[in-house]
Design a protein around this motif. Structure first.
Motif, PDB file in Angstrom:
ATOM      1  N   SER A  65       0.924  -1.105  -0.077  1.00  0.00           N
ATOM      2  CA  SER A  65       0.160   0.022  -0.149  1.00  0.00           C
ATOM      3  C   SER A  65       0.953   1.223  -0.084  1.00  0.00           C
ATOM      4  CB  SER A  65      -0.896   0.105   1.308  1.00  0.00           C
ATOM      5  OG  SER A  65      -1.678  -1.055   1.252  1.00  0.00           O
ATOM      6  N   GLU A  66       0.963   1.782  -1.152  1.00  0.00           N
ATOM      7  CA  GLU A  66       2.055   2.972  -1.321  1.00  0.00           C
ATOM      8  C   GLU A  66       1.724   3.587  -2.593  1.00  0.00           C
ATOM      9  OE1 GLU A  66       3.758   5.730  -0.725  1.00  0.00           O
ATOM     10  OE2 GLU A  66       5.069   4.583   0.626  1.00  0.00           O
ATOM     11  N   LEU A  67       1.889   4.645  -2.765  1.00  0.00           N
ATOM     12  CA  LEU A  67       1.807   5.490  -3.957  1.00  0.00           C
ATOM     13  C   LEU A  67       2.237   4.804  -5.144  1.00  0.00           C
ATOM     14  CD1 LEU A  67       1.991   9.342  -3.136  1.00  0.00           C
ATOM     15  CD2 LEU A  67       0.133   8.055  -3.073  1.00  0.00           C
ATOM     16  N   PRO A  68       1.299   4.638  -6.373  1.00  0.00           N
ATOM     17  CA  PRO A  68       1.906   4.078  -7.473  1.00  0.00           C
ATOM     18  C   PRO A  68       2.950   4.830  -8.269  1.00  0.00           C
ATOM     19  CG  PRO A  68      -0.661   4.155  -7.500  1.00  0.00           C
ATOM     20  CD  PRO A  68      -0.203   4.981  -6.458  1.00  0.00           C
ATOM     21  N   LEU A  69       3.146   6.115  -7.806  1.00  0.00           N
ATOM     22  CA  LEU A  69       4.448   6.794  -8.013  1.00  0.00           C
ATOM     23  C   LEU A  69       5.516   6.096  -8.107  1.00  0.00           C
ATOM     24  CD1 LEU A  69       3.083  10.414  -7.254  1.00  0.00           C
ATOM     25  CD2 LEU A  69       3.257   9.600  -9.607  1.00  0.00           C
ATOM     26  N   ALA A  70       5.690   5.266  -7.035  1.00  0.00           N
ATOM     27  CA  ALA A  70       6.971   4.704  -6.592  1.00  0.00           C
ATOM     28  C   ALA A  70       7.349   3.727  -7.581  1.00  0.00           C
ATOM     29  CB  ALA A  70       6.745   4.020  -5.194  1.00  0.00           C
ATOM     30  N   ASP A  71       6.406   3.022  -8.149  1.00  0.00           N
ATOM     31  CA  ASP A  71       6.744   2.280  -9.253  1.00  0.00           C
ATOM     32  C   ASP A  71       7.033   3.055 -10.427  1.00  0.00           C
ATOM     33  OD1 ASP A  71       5.826  -0.240  -8.520  1.00  0.00           O
ATOM     34  OD2 ASP A  71       3.987  -0.298  -8.735  1.00  0.00           O
ATOM     35  N   LEU A  72       6.426   4.139 -10.934  1.00  0.00           N
ATOM     36  CA  LEU A  72       6.920   5.040 -12.077  1.00  0.00           C
ATOM     37  C   LEU A  72       8.455   5.274 -11.842  1.00  0.00           C
ATOM     38  CD1 LEU A  72       6.572   6.426 -14.717  1.00  0.00           C
ATOM     39  CD2 LEU A  72       5.276   8.358 -13.429  1.00  0.00           C
ATOM     40  N   ALA A  73       8.651   6.124 -10.641  1.00  0.00           N
ATOM     41  CA  ALA A  73       9.952   6.391 -10.165  1.00  0.00           C
ATOM     42  C   ALA A  73      10.929   5.366 -10.304  1.00  0.00           C
ATOM     43  CB  ALA A  73      10.034   7.051  -8.703  1.00  0.00           C
ATOM     44  N   TYR A  74      10.826   4.080  -9.809  1.00  0.00           N
ATOM     45  CA  TYR A  74      11.845   3.020  -9.887  1.00  0.00           C
ATOM     46  C   TYR A  74      12.008   2.770 -11.379  1.00  0.00           C
ATOM     47  CZ  TYR A  74      13.297  -1.621  -9.738  1.00  0.00           C
ATOM     48  OH  TYR A  74      14.132  -2.878  -9.866  1.00  0.00           O
ATOM     49  N   TYR A  75      10.855   2.583 -12.391  1.00  0.00           N
ATOM     50  CA  TYR A  75      10.829   2.161 -13.749  1.00  0.00           C
ATOM     51  C   TYR A  75      11.625   3.535 -14.498  1.00  0.00           C
ATOM     52  CZ  TYR A  75       9.517  -0.385 -17.812  1.00  0.00           C
ATOM     53  OH  TYR A  75       9.525  -1.206 -18.957  1.00  0.00           O
ATOM     54  N   LEU A  76      11.596   4.518 -14.023  1.00  0.00           N
ATOM     55  CA  LEU A  76      12.246   5.735 -14.678  1.00  0.00           C
ATOM     56  C   LEU A  76      13.773   5.384 -14.343  1.00  0.00           C
ATOM     57  CD1 LEU A  76      10.032   8.811 -14.008  1.00  0.00           C
ATOM     58  CD2 LEU A  76      10.826   7.738 -16.550  1.00  0.00           C
ATOM     59  N   ARG A  77      14.044   5.179 -13.216  1.00  0.00           N
ATOM     60  CA  ARG A  77      15.614   5.033 -12.958  1.00  0.00           C
ATOM     61  C   ARG A  77      16.081   3.576 -13.741  1.00  0.00           C
ATOM     62  NH1 ARG A  77      18.043   6.040  -8.002  1.00  0.00           N
ATOM     63  NH2 ARG A  77      17.158   7.797  -6.724  1.00  0.00           N
ATOM     64  N   ARG A  78      15.178   2.757 -13.886  1.00  0.00           N
ATOM     65  CA  ARG A  78      15.769   1.588 -14.520  1.00  0.00           C
ATOM     66  C   ARG A  78      15.970   1.635 -15.949  1.00  0.00           C
ATOM     67  NH1 ARG A  78      16.485  -3.382 -12.929  1.00  0.00           N
ATOM     68  NH2 ARG A  78      16.500  -5.081 -14.356  1.00  0.00           N
TER      69      ARG A  78
END
Length: 329
Positions: free
Chosen positions: A229-242
């Motif tokens: 349960s965390e903001l979906p933005l964390a997935d986007l940040a991780y994917y941008l870093r990747r």
């Protein structure tokens, strides 16, 4: 081993085991009800319960390219055998989504937006929302880093990792402070409250090995066992870093990913501010530092030294990503 698999399938799911094939992710089982994949998930009991609810909601809202969890005869999304948790899932396509080319990240960003949008209406008893979690974590990591630095200075005998920490200390302390401020500026607590109300989740492992494609090029998403349960933005940040890690990331590429994602999951001004905070935060470096200094060190590990040095380089890319998004706002 076959006896154990046969017992898990029969006692847990009421299925007859007729042989299986070992894969990197688990065991593809031939059963009297067709092919199923038996896995040992990495997540906790709570994360698996949440993952089950997430998948059900995604399928309900039309996002069907996922591996469904099958319930056990007792109604659980996992089966416990000899103290170990197992899940039974649909068989995913075999080919992972390659990450050597930028266009695969553009496609992946689109699917990520579609998946996050399809979580609307999700309400799970396993959800644990906390509007102070990330700002508190960022503040805690800064305090820990300062404590480590003071302790090292007091001892006065610096090893190679101590010197690496000194080299990046001021830069990463400033980035962590900036990250915390950006979360607060973007309204992190309010965003978490709205996410919990509307229905949302964070996948936490959205990358090439979790993304599969079939012969038609359709992308399927797996590896839900660490979702939270965390903001979906964390997935986007991780994917941008990747994207920056795996390709020659460009400004145009970042904007393309944001556009592809935002077409399905619109990004507000506050979202972009929070995203910048997540990107500028030196998460990997601080996590490794904390891991190293919290253990009793007999000697400096060359492997840890290499990991920290590599992480420091990666964190510089996060700062670059933050500046690109800030420029485009």
């Amino acid at each position: 081993m076959e006896d154990m698999n046969e017992k898990i399938l029969w006692e847990g799911y009421g299925l007859r085991f007729r042989g299986g094939t070992r894969t990197r992710t688990g065991l593809i089982c031939r059963t009297d009800m067709g092919l199923r994949e038996l896995k040992k998930p990495r997540g906790s009991v709570e994360s698996l319960r949440l993952a089950f609810d997430v998948k059900e909601q995604l399928r309900k809202n039309g996002f069907g390219n996922i591996s469904r969890f099958y319930r056990t005869l007792e109604g659980e999304p996992f089966y416990r055998y000899d103290g170990v948790l197992y899940t039974l899932e649909d068989v995913m396509p075999a080919d992972s989504l390659p990450e050597e080319r930028a266009d695969t990240f553009f496609r992946g960003a689109k699917v990520l937006g579609q998946m996050h949008r399809a979580a609307k209406g999700l309400h799970s008893e396993a959800a644990r929302w906390d509007g102070t979690r990330l700002p508190a974590l960022y503040g805690k990591r800064r305090s820990q880093l300062a404590k480590i630095r003071r302790r090292n200075d007091k001892q006065g005998n610096y090893d190679a990792i101590d010197l690496l920490l000194i080299r990046y200390y001021d830069q990463f302390m400033e980035q962590a402070k900036q990250a915390e401020e950006l979360l607060l500026q973007g309204g992190y607590e309010k965003a978490v409250e709205q996410a919990a109300e509307n229905g949302a989740f964070c996948h936490n492992a959205y990358k090439g090995e979790a993304l599969r494609q079939n012969e038609k090029g359709e992308i399927f998403v797996g590896s839900f066992d660490k979702c939270s349960s965390e903001l979906p933005l964390a997935d986007l940040a991780y994917y941008l870093r990747r994207y920056f890690k795996k390709t020659e990331g460009t400004e145009q590429g970042v904007f393309a990913m944001l556009e592809n994602y935002g077409r399905h999951q619109p990004l507000s001004e506050g979202d972009l501010t929070i995203l910048q905070g997540m990107l500028v935060y030196p998460e990997k470096f601080l996590r490794l530092v904390n891991e190293y200094y919290n253990k009793r060190r007999a000697c400096v590990s060359p492997a840890m030294q290499e990991r920290l040095a590599a992480a420091a380089k990666e964190e510089e890319k996060g700062l670059k990503l933050k500046k690109i998004i800030e420029k485009g706002c």
